[in-house]
Structure formats: structure tokens, C-alpha cells
Design a protein around this motif. Structure first.
Motif, PDB file in Angstrom:
ATOM      1  N   HIS A  55      -7.841  37.624 -30.805  1.00 43.74           N
ATOM      2  CA  HIS A  55      -6.712  37.523 -31.375  1.00 43.74           C
ATOM      3  C   HIS A  55      -7.101  38.804 -32.698  1.00 43.74           C
ATOM      4  O   HIS A  55      -8.118  39.230 -33.074  1.00 43.74           O
ATOM      5  CB  HIS A  55      -6.806  35.926 -32.184  1.00 43.74           C
ATOM      6  N   ASP A  59     -10.283  40.730 -39.407  1.00 50.96           N
ATOM      7  CA  ASP A  59     -11.768  41.128 -38.494  1.00 50.96           C
ATOM      8  C   ASP A  59     -12.343  40.471 -37.881  1.00 50.96           C
ATOM      9  O   ASP A  59     -13.104  41.000 -37.186  1.00 50.96           O
ATOM     10  CB  ASP A  59     -12.819  39.056 -39.358  1.00 50.96           C
ATOM     11  N   HIS A  60     -11.452  40.774 -36.478  1.00 51.02           N
ATOM     12  CA  HIS A  60     -11.340  40.787 -35.701  1.00 51.02           C
ATOM     13  C   HIS A  60     -10.802  41.938 -34.352  1.00 51.02           C
ATOM     14  O   HIS A  60     -10.701  42.087 -33.831  1.00 51.02           O
ATOM     15  CB  HIS A  60     -10.828  39.254 -34.326  1.00 51.02           C
ATOM     16  N   ASP A 248     -13.041  31.579 -33.328  1.00 51.45           N
ATOM     17  CA  ASP A 248     -11.631  31.308 -33.670  1.00 51.45           C
ATOM     18  C   ASP A 248     -11.396  30.057 -32.805  1.00 51.45           C
ATOM     19  O   ASP A 248      -9.812  30.468 -32.316  1.00 51.45           O
ATOM     20  CB  ASP A 248     -11.287  32.556 -34.131  1.00 51.45           C
ATOM     21  N   HIS A 288     -11.144  26.532 -36.866  1.00 47.64           N
ATOM     22  CA  HIS A 288     -12.548  26.511 -36.791  1.00 47.64           C
ATOM     23  C   HIS A 288     -13.235  25.448 -35.980  1.00 47.64           C
ATOM     24  O   HIS A 288     -12.839  23.995 -35.964  1.00 47.64           O
ATOM     25  CB  HIS A 288     -13.515  27.784 -37.483  1.00 47.64           C
ATOM     26  N   HIS A 310     -20.273  33.762 -36.638  1.00 47.70           N
ATOM     27  CA  HIS A 310     -18.894  33.257 -37.233  1.00 47.70           C
ATOM     28  C   HIS A 310     -19.323  32.632 -38.802  1.00 47.70           C
ATOM     29  O   HIS A 310     -18.370  31.636 -38.576  1.00 47.70           O
ATOM     30  CB  HIS A 310     -17.693  33.556 -36.532  1.00 47.70           C
TER      31      HIS A 310
END
Ligand code: ZN
Ligand code: ZN
Length: 353
Positions: A55, A59-60, A248, A288, A310
Motif C-alpha cells: 500500500h 513508509d512503504h 499492515d 495493525h 515493523h
């Protein structure tokens, strides 16, 4: 067996996610998620052919710029896959720069972008020589779980819920070709790039009677075999390697079912464990997983090895506790011990903060 895929997290478990998967004996890799990739050496980034983005939370996906920067001016096709809205995300990134000189590069970079919907993918090409202006409308292709496939392996995806669609992935080798060293010696052969071609012939199910030439790098004459005769002497086929990547996601019945399905029987599962079970409510609110939920999912999917990552920064210095919680849940669910547990810490490269 020498594995074909060598997955490693690009950062320590408190930093941006990303799983880099180089292929054995090939100048090639795929990557799941594109967080901050500055820890990856440029030569490794340039091996990447396919990018699978879960997604586009920052941060991704922030690593897109560095990947693009290094790929500019190269004769390279990059395939990127992401969730619904991904074409717009990529277009937004590309619109952030000025491309008036882009058509002057000698070698054309091309981006093949696909966004994944429940039953189809929308695909569009962006070429450097066109200043990344797409020439054609997006094309829709049917999607039923397999996102990408070639003779040696396939990548599957599921659409999970993170209060936005978020993709989970697995890469699976079709089968594994083990090379028998004694067989090589008996035929007077030495390993070389021909082995990759030979494996490709097996993956492509070449006719066993078809000819295969073993070429050597130095001035040594080539040797000739049939694919079948050579396979009998030097190859042993075993089940293919499977690596899965989940991050996530909110813990729900629907997500759990899909995660177990895509990760089932993996040799190695990389799964987020953002919170401890004592902060379950917070984990739910932030959409999460807790370490306990991650371990339970891994155990239910009967994966052999598990890496958790993560982590929320609130647990700095408490990595072992997160790992322990995941391990206990895994063993409770599966009823046996895993071949390996860790939280992806690597020495060297950027090191551990
Ligand atoms: Zn995240
Ligand atoms: Zn997120």
C-alpha cells in the motif's frame, strides 16, 4: 539444498518495511514494499526487476524515488504492482519532477505499472523517452490471485484490509533444481552461467530430447547433451521454495483466512508484529497486528520459518519480548517448533540502530 531466493529485510524492524529477494546466481531481484531503500547498495537496487507494493503509506513507498533515480538512463523495464489507486500514486510521484531532458537519454527506461483490484488489474506503461506521459489508456487484465508468473516462479497476491486495501504477497518457485556436484564431476563439467540456462530449460518443460549445449567461459570446447540426459546425471528435483510477506493488516476473520491461504506452507513468512498483546486495543485502532496474532497466523499457516518486523517505536529495546510473544503463539497454534525465528536484524550494511 541451496535456495533460489535469498530474502532479507532492507531495514531493522523499527524502520521502513521492505523485503529484498535476490535470486541465486542471477543479476536479478524482486522486492516486496519500497520503504526507505538507502541501506540497499546501488548494485542491489539495480538488480530489481519487479516491485510489489502492499500500500502507499509513506513508509512503504518512499523508496520509489531512489529506485527511479538509479534506473534513469538505463535500458531497463521495471514492473510495479500496487493496490487500487496505484496508477495515480505513481503519476503523482512522476509529476513531481521536470522531464524536459528525459528524451535525451540513450537508453530507454520503461515503467509498467499495475494496480490490483479484486477481479482485475489496471495496467499502464510510462516511458522515459515520452517524459513519462502515458501514450495509451490503461488496459484491464483479469486477476484471480496470480499477479505475475514466469516459468521458474509465480507471485500471488491477496487484497487485505488495513482500513484501506493492502496487498499481501507470496513468491513460489515452481520446483527446485538441485545440482548434483558428483554428477557434474563425472561429466567433466564446471558450474557456470550455463547452469541458469539449463534450469530455465527445465522450468520451461523443454522436450527431454532437445539439444543442450554447455558453453564454458574460457577457451574450452562446448559439450553437447540432450536436456533429459543431462537432467538425469546432474539434477534432482525437490519442491520449490515459498516466501510470503504480510504487513499492515487489521486482525479480522476475513483477513486471517486470506493470510493463512496465501502464506500456507511457506518456507519463510515475513509478517508484521507492530504491537504487543498488552496493547491490543491500540493495535486494533491503528489497524495493525500484535506479535501474538502474527505468531498465531504463522502457526495456523504452518510456515517453517518466521521473521517478525515493523515494530512500533514504543518497544525500542524490547525486540526479544515481541519475538517471544510471536514464538509462543506460533507453537500453540502449530503444535511444533519453527525451524527459525528472528526479527530480521542484520549486521553490516546500515546496521542496527
Ligand atoms: Zn506501515
Ligand atoms: Zn500502513
Amino acid at each position: 539444498m541451496r535456495p533460489s531466493f535469498h530474502p532479507r529485510l532492507i531495514n531493522d524492524p523499527f524502520d521502513d518495511p521492505g523485503l529484498f529477494i535476490p535470486f541465486q546466481f542471477q543479476h536479478r531481484a524482486v522486492i516486496f514494499d519500497l520503504g526507505d531503500i538507502t541501506c540497499l547498495a546501488a548494485k542491489d537496487i539495480l538488480k530489481i526487476s519487479h516491485v510489489f507494493v502492499s500500500h502507499t503509506h509513506m513508509d512503504h513507498f518512499i523508496g520509489f524515488d531512489r529506485l527511479l533515480r538509479l534506473s534513469l538512463g538505463r535500458e531497463k523495464n521495471l514492473w510495479l504492482y500496487g493496490p487500487p489507486g496505484f496508477l495515480k500514486n505513481v503519476e503523482g510521484k512522476l509529476a513531481g519532477y521536470t522531464w524536459n531532458l528525459a528524451d535525451k537519454y540513450n537508453y530507454p527506461l520503461s515503467l509498467q505499472i499495475s494496480e490490483v483490484h479484486p477481479r482485475y488489474t489496471r495496467c499502464r506503461q510510462y516511458r522515459c523517452r515520452d517524459r513519462f506521459q502515458p501514450l495509451r489508456d490503461p488496459v484491464e487484465l483479469p486477476f484471480a490471485g496470480i499477479l505475475y508468473e514466469e516459468p521458474a516462479f509465480r507471485v500471488s497476491a491477496v487484497i487485505l484490509d488495513h482500513k484501506i486495501p493492502c496487498l499481501g504477497f507470496s513468491i513460489r518457485e515452481r520446483f527446485h533444481v538441485n545440482i548434483i556436484t558428483d554428477g557434474l564431476k563425472a561429466l567433466g563439467l564446471t558450474p557456470g552461467s550455463w547452469l541458469t540456462e539449463f534450469k530455465q530449460a527445465l522450468y520451461s518443460q523443454a522436450d527431454p530430447a532437445s539439444k543442450f549445449e554447455v558453453k564454458f567461459d574460457r577457451q574450452k570446447p562446448a559439450k553437447h547433451f540432450t536436456v533429459g540426459a543431462l537432467a538425469d546425471k546432474i539434477a534432482r528435483i525437490t519442491p520449490g521454495q515459498k516466501i510470503s510477506y504480510i504487513t499492515d493488516v487489521v486482525y479480522s476473520a476475513v483477513n486471517s483466512e486470506k493470510i493463512v491461504e496465501v502464506a500456507r506452507g511457506s518456507d519463510h513468512l515475513f509478517i508484521e508484529a507492530a504491537f504487543l498483546d498488552q496493547d491490543l486495543e491500540l493495535a486494533n485502532r491503528k489497524h495493525h497486528l500484535t506479535a501474538r496474532q502474527a505468531g498465531h497466523l504463522a502457526g495456523t499457516a504452518q510456515v517453517k520459518q518466521m521473521t517478525v518486523f515493523h515494530f512500533s517505536p514504543r518497544y525500542t529495546g524490547m525486540e526479544e519480548q515481541l519475538l517471544e510473544e510471536a514464538r509462543a503463539a506460533y507453537e500453540r497454534s502449530f503444535g511444533q517448533t519453527a525451524e527459525g525465528f528472528d526479527f530480521g536484524i542484520r549486521n553490516g550494511e546500515c546496521g542496527v540502530k
